[in-house]
Design an enzyme around this catalytic site. Structure first.
Site, short mmCIF file in Angstrom:
data_model
loop_
_atom_site.label_atom_id
_atom_site.label_comp_id
_atom_site.label_asym_id
_atom_site.label_seq_id
_atom_site.Cartn_x
_atom_site.Cartn_y
_atom_site.Cartn_z
N ARG A 66 0.84 -1.19 0.00
CA ARG A 66 0.00 0.00 0.00
C ARG A 66 0.88 1.24 0.00
O ARG A 66 1.95 1.25 0.61
CB ARG A 66 -0.92 0.03 1.23
N HIS A 93 -1.05 0.04 -9.89
CA HIS A 93 -1.74 -0.92 -9.02
C HIS A 93 -2.26 -2.12 -9.82
O HIS A 93 -3.46 -2.42 -9.83
CB HIS A 93 -2.88 -0.23 -8.26
P1 NDP Z 1 -1.70 -11.45 4.91
O1 NDP Z 1 -2.61 -10.88 5.92
O2 NDP Z 1 -1.86 -12.86 4.49
O3 NDP Z 1 -0.18 -11.30 5.41
C1 NDP Z 1 0.28 -10.21 6.12
C2 NDP Z 1 1.70 -10.49 6.64
O4 NDP Z 1 2.19 -9.28 7.25
C3 NDP Z 1 1.72 -11.57 7.72
O5 NDP Z 1 2.88 -12.35 7.58
C4 NDP Z 1 1.79 -10.76 9.02
O6 NDP Z 1 2.47 -11.41 10.09
C5 NDP Z 1 2.63 -9.57 8.57
N1 NDP Z 1 2.40 -8.41 9.45
C6 NDP Z 1 1.23 -7.79 9.74
N2 NDP Z 1 1.43 -6.78 10.60
C7 NDP Z 1 2.75 -6.76 10.87
C8 NDP Z 1 3.58 -5.97 11.69
N3 NDP Z 1 3.08 -4.96 12.43
N4 NDP Z 1 4.90 -6.23 11.73
C9 NDP Z 1 5.42 -7.26 11.01
N5 NDP Z 1 4.69 -8.05 10.21
C10 NDP Z 1 3.37 -7.81 10.13
O7 NDP Z 1 -1.76 -10.47 3.65
P2 NDP Z 1 -1.56 -10.85 2.10
O8 NDP Z 1 -0.24 -11.51 1.95
O9 NDP Z 1 -2.75 -11.56 1.56
O10 NDP Z 1 -1.55 -9.38 1.43
C11 NDP Z 1 -0.62 -8.40 1.80
C12 NDP Z 1 -1.01 -7.05 1.22
O11 NDP Z 1 -0.75 -6.99 -0.18
C13 NDP Z 1 -2.50 -6.72 1.28
O12 NDP Z 1 -2.88 -6.27 2.57
C14 NDP Z 1 -2.62 -5.62 0.23
O13 NDP Z 1 -2.41 -4.36 0.84
C15 NDP Z 1 -1.49 -5.91 -0.74
N6 NDP Z 1 -1.97 -6.31 -2.08
C16 NDP Z 1 -1.56 -5.57 -3.17
C17 NDP Z 1 -1.94 -5.93 -4.44
C18 NDP Z 1 -1.45 -5.19 -5.63
O14 NDP Z 1 -1.91 -5.46 -6.75
N7 NDP Z 1 -0.53 -4.26 -5.50
C19 NDP Z 1 -2.82 -7.09 -4.68
C20 NDP Z 1 -3.18 -7.81 -3.47
C21 NDP Z 1 -2.75 -7.41 -2.23
P3 NDP Z 1 1.84 -12.73 10.78
O15 NDP Z 1 1.86 -13.79 9.72
O16 NDP Z 1 2.76 -13.03 11.89
O17 NDP Z 1 0.44 -12.37 11.19
C1 OXD Z 2 -5.83 -6.07 -3.05
C2 OXD Z 2 -5.35 -5.15 -4.08
O1 OXD Z 2 -5.71 -5.76 -1.86
O2 OXD Z 2 -5.70 -5.33 -5.25
O3 OXD Z 2 -6.34 -7.14 -3.41
O4 OXD Z 2 -4.60 -4.23 -3.77
#
Ligand code: NDP
Ligand code: OXD
Length: 311
Positions: free
Chosen positions: A226, A274
């Protein structure tokens, strides 16, 4: 639940809702599937599927609502919306195609950087046969969840040295895992950093001056999570001072990126709008159907958001 079919409403302002509607209508667990702003029979809606932004007053007109899902992986648009009730389960998309496409995008960015493709293009224009060297790279992935975890595994399989940073420590074969208290140790090693954290109150502005001061000089940054993770001015300073050697950015604080934004013309920044990984209705509908079945049977839903953690 005493019903055999889920009535759904799709509210997806910035995406076409039609492929979702057509796909869901073919699924056995769905009854009516409407697209907001249809304003009739809202009292019979069981499930609301949202991509941002959601109009004000939608939820209060759905007294039977039992389930809200983001149509993407991210849920920041729901967590930041005061009209979303906290007692209704909120789910998000975790999908193999989404993970595959994200990994492919990031791998593309890493390989383009590792193999100096920009320099080769410039040399081609000058007809300059310059055999630029390339080196093994250590890749650091911030966020080892559905997307970051998949990416880390793919990178290991491609022969990269991989480090991962997440709230809790992970056990992924070949990945050196750091937890949320080990940020400094994590940042001191990678040549490339990939941000795949969710945006929460803990992670907003995490990529700031302090963060960039801890990375290895000349680190390459890929931000696919993000825009609000990045303090933009600090990023530009880190690039201008050589702390970072370049950045591939897919997400921005304001989208679309305003025409006057300095990122557009920065020589060390590459921009995509994006598109790193876009949810495919064709694949993601299977998860919605699966969860609809679970809702009917009174089972807990898959990929539910932890409201306290915000992701
Ligand atoms: P998940 O919720 O599966 O994974 C999040 C990861 O971040 C977990 O490993 C979590 O740790 C870690 N995390 C969360 N908070 C913290 C913190 N404070 N400190 C350290 N680590 C932290 O998310 P996804 O993998 O499914 O997606 C990630 C992001 O990708 C989405 O939220 C979205 O914003 C972005 N996205 C972007 C897209 C694009 O086209 N650009 C498309 C899809 C998604 P733990 O495992 O220990 O809980
Ligand atoms: C998502 C994205 O969060 O597209 O799926 O950014």
């Amino acid at each position: 639940m005493d019903k055999q079919k889920i009535n759904a409403m799709i509210a997806a302002k910035t995406w076409s809702a039609q492929p979702w509607k057509q796909g869901l209508e073919k699924m056995p667990s769905f009854g009516t599937v409407d697209v907001w702003p249809k304003a009739q029979d809202l009292e019979t809606i069981d499930a609301l599927f949202v991509w941002k932004p959601l109009d004000r007053g939608v939820i209060e007109r759905m007294p039977q609502l039992k389930w809200i899902s983001s149509l993407g992986a991210g849920v920041d648009h729901l967590m930041n919306d005061p009209q979303i009730p906290r007692h209704i389960p909120i789910t998000r998309i975790v999908d193999p195609w989404l993970a595959r496409d994200m990994s492919n995008y990031v791998i593309m960015g890493i390989l383009m950087h590792q193999r100096s493709m920009d320099e080769h293009k410039i040399n081609q224009q000058k007809m300059d046969w310059n055999r630029l060297p390339y080196h093994p790279l250590k890749i650091g992935v911030l966020g080892l969840g559905a997307l970051g975890g998949h990416l880390a595994q793919q990178l290991v399989d491609l022969g990269f040295e991989v480090l991962g940073y997440s709230r809790t420590r992970k056990h992924i074969e070949g990945v050196k895992s750091f937890d949320e208290n080990e940020m400094d140790a994590f940042l001191s090693e990678p040549d490339v950093l990939v941000n795949l954290l969710p945006i929460t109150s803990q992670t907003t502005d995490v990529l700031d001056l302090n963060f960039f001061a801890k990375v290895r000089t000349g680190t390459y940054l890929i931000n696919v999570a993000r825009g609000n993770h990045v303090v933009e001015e600090d990023l530009v300073n880190a690039l201008d001072q050589g702390q970072l050697c370049g950045a591939l950015l897919d997400v921005f604080r304001e989208e679309p990126l305003p025409k006057e934004h300095p990122f557009w013309n920065h020589p060390k920044i590459k921009i995509t709008p994006h598109v790193a990984s876009v949810t495919s209705p064709e694949s993601a509908i299977n998860l919605l159907e699966n969860n609809a079945k679970r809702l009917i049977k009174g089972q807990s839903l898959l990929h539910q958001v932890d409201i306290e953690l915000g992701y």
